[in-house]
Structures are given as C-alpha cells and as structure tokens.
Design an enzyme around this catalytic site. Sequence first.
Site, short mmCIF file in Angstrom:
data_model
loop_
_atom_site.label_atom_id
_atom_site.label_comp_id
_atom_site.label_asym_id
_atom_site.label_seq_id
_atom_site.Cartn_x
_atom_site.Cartn_y
_atom_site.Cartn_z
N ARG A 101 -39.95 21.59 -86.08
CA ARG A 101 -39.30 22.91 -85.78
C ARG A 101 -39.64 23.55 -87.05
O ARG A 101 -39.66 23.17 -88.06
CB ARG A 101 -37.81 22.80 -85.76
CG ARG A 101 -37.14 24.13 -85.74
CD ARG A 101 -35.75 24.09 -85.60
NE ARG A 101 -35.42 24.00 -83.96
CZ ARG A 101 -34.38 24.21 -83.51
NH1 ARG A 101 -33.28 24.83 -84.29
NH2 ARG A 101 -34.08 24.04 -82.22
N HIS A 128 -40.08 27.92 -77.37
CA HIS A 128 -39.03 26.93 -77.46
C HIS A 128 -39.13 26.11 -76.20
O HIS A 128 -38.40 26.18 -75.37
CB HIS A 128 -38.00 27.38 -77.76
CG HIS A 128 -36.68 26.41 -78.25
ND1 HIS A 128 -37.12 25.15 -78.35
CD2 HIS A 128 -35.62 26.78 -78.36
CE1 HIS A 128 -35.88 24.53 -78.67
NE2 HIS A 128 -34.91 25.56 -78.82
N GLN A 131 -36.35 23.74 -74.91
CA GLN A 131 -35.21 24.41 -74.33
C GLN A 131 -35.37 24.53 -72.92
O GLN A 131 -34.37 24.61 -71.88
CB GLN A 131 -34.98 25.57 -75.05
CG GLN A 131 -33.81 26.42 -74.56
CD GLN A 131 -32.44 25.76 -74.99
OE1 GLN A 131 -32.17 25.32 -75.96
NE2 GLN A 131 -31.64 25.70 -73.97
N ASP A 220 -30.27 35.55 -75.18
CA ASP A 220 -29.95 34.67 -76.37
C ASP A 220 -29.71 35.54 -77.49
O ASP A 220 -29.62 36.89 -77.33
CB ASP A 220 -31.63 34.07 -76.57
CG ASP A 220 -31.86 33.08 -77.74
OD1 ASP A 220 -30.79 32.68 -78.37
OD2 ASP A 220 -32.74 32.84 -78.42
N CYS A 260 -29.24 29.63 -74.64
CA CYS A 260 -29.59 28.30 -75.12
C CYS A 260 -28.48 27.74 -76.31
O CYS A 260 -28.70 26.73 -76.71
CB CYS A 260 -31.09 28.49 -75.80
SG CYS A 260 -30.77 29.91 -77.17
N ARG A 288 -30.14 18.94 -72.90
CA ARG A 288 -31.35 18.85 -73.82
C ARG A 288 -31.21 17.38 -74.07
O ARG A 288 -32.53 17.00 -74.26
CB ARG A 288 -30.80 19.46 -75.07
CG ARG A 288 -30.54 21.21 -75.05
CD ARG A 288 -31.99 21.86 -74.68
NE ARG A 288 -33.03 21.34 -75.89
CZ ARG A 288 -33.27 21.55 -76.85
NH1 ARG A 288 -32.48 22.74 -77.41
NH2 ARG A 288 -34.22 21.13 -77.63
N1 CP Z 1 -30.80 25.75 -78.52
C1 CP Z 1 -31.28 25.09 -79.68
O1 CP Z 1 -32.32 24.72 -79.79
O2 CP Z 1 -30.06 24.83 -80.28
P1 CP Z 1 -30.17 24.27 -82.02
O3 CP Z 1 -31.02 25.19 -82.73
O4 CP Z 1 -28.91 23.99 -82.42
O5 CP Z 1 -31.18 23.22 -81.72
N1 NVA Z 2 -34.18 32.61 -80.77
C1 NVA Z 2 -33.23 31.72 -81.55
C2 NVA Z 2 -33.16 30.15 -80.78
C3 NVA Z 2 -32.36 29.31 -81.40
C4 NVA Z 2 -32.11 27.92 -80.60
C5 NVA Z 2 -33.80 31.48 -82.60
O1 NVA Z 2 -34.94 31.22 -82.85
O2 NVA Z 2 -33.30 31.38 -83.85
#
Ligand code: CP
Ligand code: NVA
Length: 301
Positions: A101, A128, A131, A220, A260, A288
């Site tokens: 990440r 992502h 997701q 989101d 998400c 997930r």
């Molecule tokens: N949806 C998602 O990726 O959540 P987190 O940021 O908690 O991993």
């Molecule tokens: N769009 C959001 C998703 C978090 C799971 C971010 O990148 O913060």
Amino acid sequence: MKRDFLTVAEFTGSEIERLLTRAIALKAGEDRGALPLAGKSIGLFFEKPSTRTRVSFEVGIHQLGAQSLYLTTQEIQLNRGESIADTARVLSRYLHGLVLRTHAHSTIEEFAAHATIPVVNALSDRHHPCQSLADLMTVIEKKGRLKGVRLAYIGDGNNVANSLIEAAARVGMEVIVASPEGYEPDPEVLERSRTGAEGEIVLLRDPREAAAGADVLYTDVWVSMGQERETESRKVKFREYQVNSQLLRCARRDAVVLHCLPAHRGEEITDEIMDGPHSGVFDQAENRLHTAKALLEMLVR
Ligand code: CP
Ligand code: NVA
C-alpha cells in the site's frame, strides 16, 4: 513466471469471475482447514494506514497456512535510502509474495519490476484492485449476477472508482459515473475499460441522473489519504454528491448501496443509508477476506 496484481487490467473478465467463484466457495466453507500456503511467508509493506486491507490479508494469510509480516516505512531501510529495487530483490529472497500500500502507484510498479515474487497492489493513489474484487463479489451476492447490472458511482473519480470501473467493465456491467468537473476517473482507465467492454461506461455531472434506475449505488470519501490539504475545497465541490435517501429514491427499489469504507458519515453518505436496509457495506467489508484468500491462492506459488 510470477504474476502480479497491480491493476484490474491484468486479469481477464473470466479470470475475475473464476476468482470470485472461488471466493464465494471459500466463504461457504469449502476447503476450511486446508493449508495451501503452508510454510510460506508473505510481506505487507504499508505506507498508509489500513483497517480492512491489512487485517483481511493478515487473517487470510494465516487461514491459508502462511505467515504474514507487517512492515511500515519506519521499520525498514527504505526509509534510510536503500533503493526500492534493492529492497524488492532482497525481500524476494525471503518471501513468497508482497502486498503493498503506497502513495505513488509508480512505487508499486518499481517494486514489481525488481521483485521475483508476486506483488499485489493493496491501494495506491491510482488503483485499488483488491477492493474491486470484494465489490463484485458483493454484487453477485446481492443481485445474483454481474452481467447487465447497472452500477452508479457517485463522487470522486479516485483510486477506488478507477479499479471499480475497470473491473465492472470486464464482467459486462453498466457503469454510470457522476463526479464534479475536474474530479472524473482517470482517462487512461476509462479508455482501457471501454475497449472491448460489453456494457456502457457513461460520465455525467448530475448524481440524480446517474442514480436513475441503478441496481447498485457506490460511493467513496471525498478526500482520500494524501489529499488532506484539499479537504475544505473538496467538501464544497462534492456537497451535491452525497448518497442519501433522496438520491436512493432515484435508484431501483431493490438497489444496494456499497462503499469501500472507511466512510465519513454525514459527508459522502448518511447514517440512515449506511445503517439502512439497502446497505451492503459490511458484507462488502467481509468479502475483502474471502477475495484476498482467493487471490493469494491464485498468485502465490
Ligand atoms: N477499503 C479499504 O481498503 O479499507 P482500509 O483502508 O481500512 O484497508
Ligand atoms: N479513496 C480512499 C480509499 C480508502 C480505502 C483513499 O485512498 O483514501
């Protein structure tokens, strides 16, 4: 040959469907107790916080019989100037997979270019993909199919939107996006998704028009991780893009609402929708885990 999962585009529609079928079987308890990844080790390197992704991967890795190692920027030598290439080469000598990440998508691409083990994108600024697997699994559970399902994405054309559009197009869903000017999904993703897509991908400004007749409403956050400095201006620009009861009335009577998570309740989605009968968000969060396991089973050797 190792196989990565950096964007949804790396999988064909039928591969996605096969993976989802496996995730559904895993959720139903198939092969419970089997340890297909026994003796393996999978690293999770996270530059940003996470609840669902980290925990679902760590639990999934344990359930598959492997060990997970959670690494952050502060804990590895990358922080002290060791190159991404060298880090990737070294980690490949110990690990059997790497889940990343990061802020910049290019960091994940660089890791993947130098790692000899599968690299999984667990969120970057542009994509992502993990997701989207859980999103589509939830659509199957709620709607019984993917092909022809009409999905309206309301809000920021961000990482989650990019991957969702790409995945939905590959499995024959119709996608309608409503976002403010300047906040549309990535044009490259749109072009790639439209190529060979069976369903339509439509971009609109008006959230009500987008929600009309939708089977799935998806939203989101308005401010993603790393965009905190834009918080105030984004809150103004996205004000009309809230998923609330009024907007839900534009959709089909049996529409399901997905997010998400984490949600900013009262901004992009209201409490009554999050906690109401149309909400599928907690099933989606659970999925997930099952999709992470199906993905690792497919990639890690
Ligand atoms: N949806 C998602 O990726 O959540 P987190 O940021 O908690 O991993
Ligand atoms: N769009 C959001 C998703 C978090 C799971 C971010 O990148 O913060």
